[in-house]
Structure formats: structure tokens, C-alpha cells
Motif scaffolding. Sequence first.
Motif, PDB file in Angstrom:
ATOM      1  N   GLN A  43       0.830  -1.194   0.000  1.00 33.05           N
ATOM      2  CA  GLN A  43       0.000   0.000   0.000  1.00 33.05           C
ATOM      3  C   GLN A  43       0.871   1.253   0.000  1.00 33.05           C
ATOM      4  OE1 GLN A  43      -3.429   0.041  -0.256  1.00 33.05           O
ATOM      5  NE2 GLN A  43      -3.067   2.227  -0.603  1.00 33.05           N
ATOM      6  N   ALA A  44       2.000   1.200   0.739  1.00 30.40           N
ATOM      7  CA  ALA A  44       2.911   2.342   0.799  1.00 30.40           C
ATOM      8  C   ALA A  44       3.512   2.629  -0.571  1.00 30.40           C
ATOM      9  CB  ALA A  44       4.018   2.068   1.818  1.00 30.40           C
ATOM     10  N   MET A  45       3.819   1.578  -1.310  1.00 30.80           N
ATOM     11  CA  MET A  45       4.355   1.759  -2.667  1.00 30.80           C
ATOM     12  C   MET A  45       3.356   2.487  -3.556  1.00 30.80           C
ATOM     13  SD  MET A  45       6.175  -1.886  -3.479  1.00 30.80           S
ATOM     14  CE  MET A  45       7.551  -2.505  -2.508  1.00 30.80           C
ATOM     15  N   LYS A  46       2.083   2.059  -3.467  1.00 29.51           N
ATOM     16  CA  LYS A  46       1.050   2.701  -4.277  1.00 29.51           C
ATOM     17  C   LYS A  46       0.907   4.172  -3.896  1.00 29.51           C
ATOM     18  CE  LYS A  46      -1.640  -1.523  -5.021  1.00 29.51           C
ATOM     19  NZ  LYS A  46      -2.942  -2.210  -4.781  1.00 29.51           N
ATOM     20  N   ASP A  47       0.914   4.446  -2.582  1.00 25.79           N
ATOM     21  CA  ASP A  47       0.785   5.827  -2.117  1.00 25.79           C
ATOM     22  C   ASP A  47       1.970   6.667  -2.582  1.00 25.79           C
ATOM     23  OD1 ASP A  47      -1.537   5.093  -0.890  1.00 25.79           O
ATOM     24  OD2 ASP A  47      -0.652   4.876   1.116  1.00 25.79           O
ATOM     25  N   LYS A  65       2.055  10.095  -4.829  1.00 27.79           N
ATOM     26  CA  LYS A  65       2.679  11.322  -4.329  1.00 27.79           C
ATOM     27  C   LYS A  65       3.744  11.843  -5.279  1.00 27.79           C
ATOM     28  CE  LYS A  65       1.876  10.384   0.564  1.00 27.79           C
ATOM     29  NZ  LYS A  65       2.516  10.099   1.883  1.00 27.79           N
ATOM     30  N   PHE A  66       4.360  10.918  -6.023  1.00 26.64           N
ATOM     31  CA  PHE A  66       5.407  11.321  -6.955  1.00 26.64           C
ATOM     32  C   PHE A  66       4.810  11.946  -8.211  1.00 26.64           C
ATOM     33  CE2 PHE A  66       8.103  10.363 -10.637  1.00 26.64           C
ATOM     34  CZ  PHE A  66       9.273  11.018 -10.262  1.00 26.64           C
ATOM     35  N   ILE A  67       3.704  11.382  -8.663  1.00 27.68           N
ATOM     36  CA  ILE A  67       3.116  11.837  -9.923  1.00 27.68           C
ATOM     37  C   ILE A  67       2.410  13.174  -9.761  1.00 27.68           C
ATOM     38  CG2 ILE A  67       1.348  11.310 -11.648  1.00 27.68           C
ATOM     39  CD1 ILE A  67       2.031   8.349 -11.204  1.00 27.68           C
ATOM     40  N   LYS A  68       1.676  13.372  -8.677  1.00 28.78           N
ATOM     41  CA  LYS A  68       0.881  14.596  -8.501  1.00 28.78           C
ATOM     42  C   LYS A  68       1.733  15.871  -8.479  1.00 28.78           C
ATOM     43  CE  LYS A  68      -3.113  12.486  -6.261  1.00 28.78           C
ATOM     44  NZ  LYS A  68      -3.897  12.386  -5.010  1.00 28.78           N
ATOM     45  N   PRO A  69       2.878  15.891  -7.728  1.00 28.97           N
ATOM     46  CA  PRO A  69       3.659  17.139  -7.684  1.00 28.97           C
ATOM     47  C   PRO A  69       4.181  17.570  -9.042  1.00 28.97           C
ATOM     48  CG  PRO A  69       4.241  15.750  -5.855  1.00 28.97           C
ATOM     49  CD  PRO A  69       3.387  14.933  -6.768  1.00 28.97           C
ATOM     50  N   GLN A  97       9.446   5.680   1.419  1.00 32.96           N
ATOM     51  CA  GLN A  97       8.158   5.295   2.005  1.00 32.96           C
ATOM     52  C   GLN A  97       8.274   3.937   2.688  1.00 32.96           C
ATOM     53  OE1 GLN A  97       5.794   7.504   1.669  1.00 32.96           O
ATOM     54  NE2 GLN A  97       4.063   6.489   2.652  1.00 32.96           N
ATOM     55  N   ILE A  98       9.004   3.017   2.058  1.00 36.53           N
ATOM     56  CA  ILE A  98       9.167   1.679   2.630  1.00 36.53           C
ATOM     57  C   ILE A  98       9.932   1.750   3.932  1.00 36.53           C
ATOM     58  CG2 ILE A  98      10.296  -0.543   2.288  1.00 36.53           C
ATOM     59  CD1 ILE A  98       9.597  -0.376  -0.631  1.00 36.53           C
TER      60      ILE A  98
END
Length: 672
Positions: free
Chosen positions: A85-89, A93-97, A121-122
Motif C-alpha cells: 500500500q505504501a508503494m502505491k501511495d 505522491k510522486f506523480i501529482k507534484p 516510504q518503505i
Amino acid sequence: MAAYAALVSLITTMDHIQKHSRLSISFDTNQMESIIEKVGLLLDFVENDTHGVISTQVEVLESQIASVAYAAEDLIESHVVGQIQAMKDAKRKFIKPLNSMRLLCCLKKGVTTESDLVDDQIHGGSISVVDLQTVIDDMDSVKKKVMAFKEESGSRDDMQPTYLMPTATTTASSSTTLITTDKNTMVGFDEQLTRLLDKLTGQRSNRQIIPIVGMGGIAKTTLAKNAYEHSLTVQHFDIRTWVTTSQKYNVIELLLQLLREKNIQKDEQLLGEKMYKRLWGRRISNVATHFDSSLFELSSLDEDQSWDLFCKKTFGEAECPVELEDIGNEIVKKCKGLPLAICVIGGLLGRSHMTQKCWKNISKDLISILNSREDENCSSILSLSYTYLPAHLKPCFLYMGIFPEDDEIRVSQLIKLWVAEGFIKSNESQSLEEIARGYLNDLIDRNLILKQLRSNGRIKFCRIHDLLRDLSLKCIRFRVVKLPSSINVLWNLQTIIIRNNKIKAPSEIWMMRQLRHVDIYELHLPDPPQSGDQQQHDFVMQNLQTLKNVVNFVWSEEACKRVVNVRKLQIEYDSRSESSNDYLLYNICHLHKLESLTCLPYTVHNVLQKLTFPSSLKKLYIVGSKVHWKDLTIIGSLPNLEVLNLDDVSAVEPVWNPVEGEFLRLKYLFIS
């Protein structure tokens, strides 16, 4: 065996994690190596030091080993789910900025790649070192008990494995093809087979039903199968069909078996008409309309027949060694002429070391079991065969209990299930499926699983004898599984059905407002949390209609308010309860829509005096309780009660005199 399955499953999970480039870095290396070392020692103990040992101490150790292994795997898997789940989050977070300079400028630290952010994140969500250390400490405690047991036991000869361990090459050669030419072994029933064939193929003009009766394990099915496959039967009848049924049967399913069709309209009348048309004009079309039933009763084998069958199952075409004849005869006599018992004990001894010492150890254990309890349907001998199973075969055998009675089990599906459950320990020379096929062949060779051959000699289906299935169910020790607190994330989940596991639910389950049906083998439900500042309706499960099987739950007014619309409820109180007086069963009357209540009050005395029923109740099942007949007046006054089932109850008074005017709408009454 839960211990072996739990350890192998844990090893497989840890192996998968170590081969995963990103998940493996989120675990402490030293802790993981410590777990691997301890698991290896415990697995060696289960495989080599518990085989054939009948000991309460060993049972306790195996239970503790299973518990710590499951706890470790649950903790590790929960962490892995969190990391995924952390990987997906992190990706989001990387794409939006990239589309917003304002967000990018707010980052305190420069992000150069998606991989950097995912790794951060991991690491930020790594498993708690303290949590994993707690598991390690528990595992170390069990390890010390195992070492103490081994030291106390010493190098006793009867603790050593008595079975022949197959090598990787022999397993591979015997497992991949699953082909055999062996037929159902018929020994001592030649006369009965001849009589049965005469009844089947004789010149009779009326329709016959020939019940083959006899105690469990006496070879009724084997006799029927041999008659069905006999050349006289094949030549005599235009149509032959083998149909398997059990005490719980379905007419439509039986007709589908007879017609050998699938995926057609399941209408009983249409299927019956189709069967009639298929039979019309055949050899049975001119039969009379009445039935002739002649009982066909089987008796046990005599000593010579028993010995003949034993030798075939133990030695195949070879002769029994002279030095084993006396001890072999002693063992066979304990089987009391029951073919199933003889076949199973023959399968056990045939896979053991052919020495007097080994056979005497088995005979000693058999006599000990027979002396300790009344033996019914050769259950003691079947139980011994399970005790002497190698550790890697025990979970596979126990798993057979999940299939319905008399079920025809597809081999390919069974192998996939064994692999998916984590029962199969990997090696470098074979796939997991190949190893599993070897396990199946081994269980067949031991006469614990029955093969069903196809014309090419390949085993496509298998099944298990009713008595052996009963044994597997008795030996199963269900594990307690704790549902994750994050289960309420499944906000739209409506149905939970879990078989063969004891489930400990988190308090978050009370927030799952969409739940409609909860049917669990054994559900340990926590007290509902206090409402606090939130709205009361946020915690009410308005849609819940079915709730089974809640164990040792306290029915406070608050709890009843949370499930106010439940229609079907099953509750149980067992010997592990701390107090049978604090369950507040009288509050069940607040469940104003309750229509069906099943109560198993094993440790609640005078349950009918403590229960208060809502007037909406239509069906009531009380199982395993002491009953005062006078208390049935409480039930008799229920205005809508239609079904009353008092199963396995103990009545205090010898006679029940119902009161006139009670049970006015009752349609079904069962008292046992």
C-alpha cells in the motif's frame, strides 16, 4: 498437523520476501536470520522427533509451535500488505507534484526519481523491531521447551521414524504420471460376489433394490464396485451408471449424475422425464411397477482371509518374511476381520522398516490405544495410522475433511489447493505440484485415499472413506486467526463467510455498516466501542441480518442496539468461558426482528431461565443443555414459534406434560 503446515508456510513466505528486491529491505536482517534459524530447528523436531509418538506433551509442544509460527507469519504478512500500500501511495505522491510547482516547492528534500520516493516510504514504514522481537522471544521460549523435551527423551529408539523416507528421485518418478493398474482388492468375498451377480443378472422380471449392509469398513463399496465392473454385469445391462450419494442428498444432483450431464437446466421434473426417455426401450422397459428388496448382509473376514488381504496390502506380490509372521498375525487379529482396518494397517506397515523391532513398537502402540478406549468401527487402528504418518503427509490428509461426504475430488484441483495452503515443502529438483503428486501417491499407497481410475489408467479423481474422513475432522485443530484492524477499509463489504477457522474480530468490525451476513465457524467478537462524540447511527449495523457463530459473547444492551435488525443468530458458550453468569442473555429480547435463534449453551446452566426471547421468534434450536420441562412454558408462550429443536439435551424430569394453549403455531418439534 498444524505445526508442520505452519512452519512450512512461514518458510515459504520468508523465502518469497527475501527474493523480493524491495520488500526484503524493510525487515531487520538479523531478526529475519534469527527466525529462520529457529524455524529450522523446530521443523527438524516436528519431522524427526514426533513421528509415531503418542504423548500429551508432544501435542502441547506442537500446538505451541503452530501458534508462534502463525503469529510470525501473520505479523510479517500484515507488514508486507502495508508496504504494498505504501508503494502505491508513494507513486501517487510522486506523480501529482509534477503537475503542481507549489507542491513541488514545499518538499523539504529533493526527489529525483520515483524509486527514491518509494524506498523512502518503505523505510519509513518498516516493521516494528519490537513487534518482531516479541515473536522471536516467543519462538525462543518454545525452542527451549523442545530442547528440554529432546534432552529428557534422550535417544530412545521408539522416538525414531519408522517409515521409509522416499528420495527425491523416487518421488519424482512416481509422482509425475499418477498412473496405476491396481484394482479394488477383493479378498474373502468371492462367494458374496457370486451371489450378488446372480441377483443382478438372474432372470427376474421385477425391479430390484439390493441394499448391501454391514458395519463401517467392512468393504460394502468394494463389493458393489467389483459387481458393477464385472464382465457379467457389463454384458447383461444396456446401461450401467455409478452414482455416489450420502445421508444428505439432492435429487437433482443425483439425476445429473445418472444422466452424466452438467450445466443444464436444473429442473427436477424435466430431468426425470429425460431419464425416462433415455431408459425407454432398454432392457428394463418392461419391468413391473413394484419393487423387490432383498437384503445383502456382509460379515467380517475370517483369520485366513484377513491374513491374505493383509499380505497383499503390505507386501504386494512378495511373501511375508518368516520373522514377521507371528507379530503380523497378532496385529491382524486386532483388526477383527474389518477390511478397511486391515488395508490401512497394511499400508502403514508396508511403508515401515521390515524389522521385528519396528513392528513390535507399532503393535505396542496399537494395544495401548485399544486398551484405553472402546473401539468403534476400527477407529483406534485408523487413529494409529494417522499418528504414524510422516509430518509432511499429515496436513494433506487432514485437508481431505473439508470435502463433502462421498465427494468425488478432482486430483488436479486437490494438488493446487495443497500448494496454495502452503503444505508443500520445496526442493531444488521438483516443482511444488510434482512434490504434491508424490504426497498423493503416498497416501494412496497407505490406503488412506481411494483412487478412481480412468480407462487410460490415470488417476483423475480420488475420494476418502467416510470413516477416514471422520478421523480427519476429529484430528483437525483449528487455528485462531485475527482479522486486521484495517478490515473496515472494506466499507462496502456485505458478506463474510469463513469455514474451518476460529476468527478473532477487531473492534473496527462494529463500524462496517454495510455488513448483511456474517457466518464464521467460530467468531470471537469484542465488546462494541463506546460511541463517544460520534453520532449513534455511525456504530449501528442496520443491515446485519445473519450473525453466526458468536462464541462467549456478552449481550449488553449496547451490543443489542448495534445489531438490532438481526434475523438469524447463532451463539455458543464453551468450557473456556470465565463466567457463565455474565452473558446477559436476557437482553436478547431487545432483538425485535429476530426470527431464528440457535444456542449451544454447553457451560450455561438453566439456559432457558436466563434467556428472554423476542415475540418475533419463529425458530429455536437449543443444543447440548440440561432442560427442565417446566421451563418450556417460557417457549410455549411465544406467539410466532413454528420450529422447536432440542438436540442432545438432558431432561431433568422423566415426563413432559405440555400445557394446553401453548405452542399454538408450532409446526415442527424435535427432541433428542
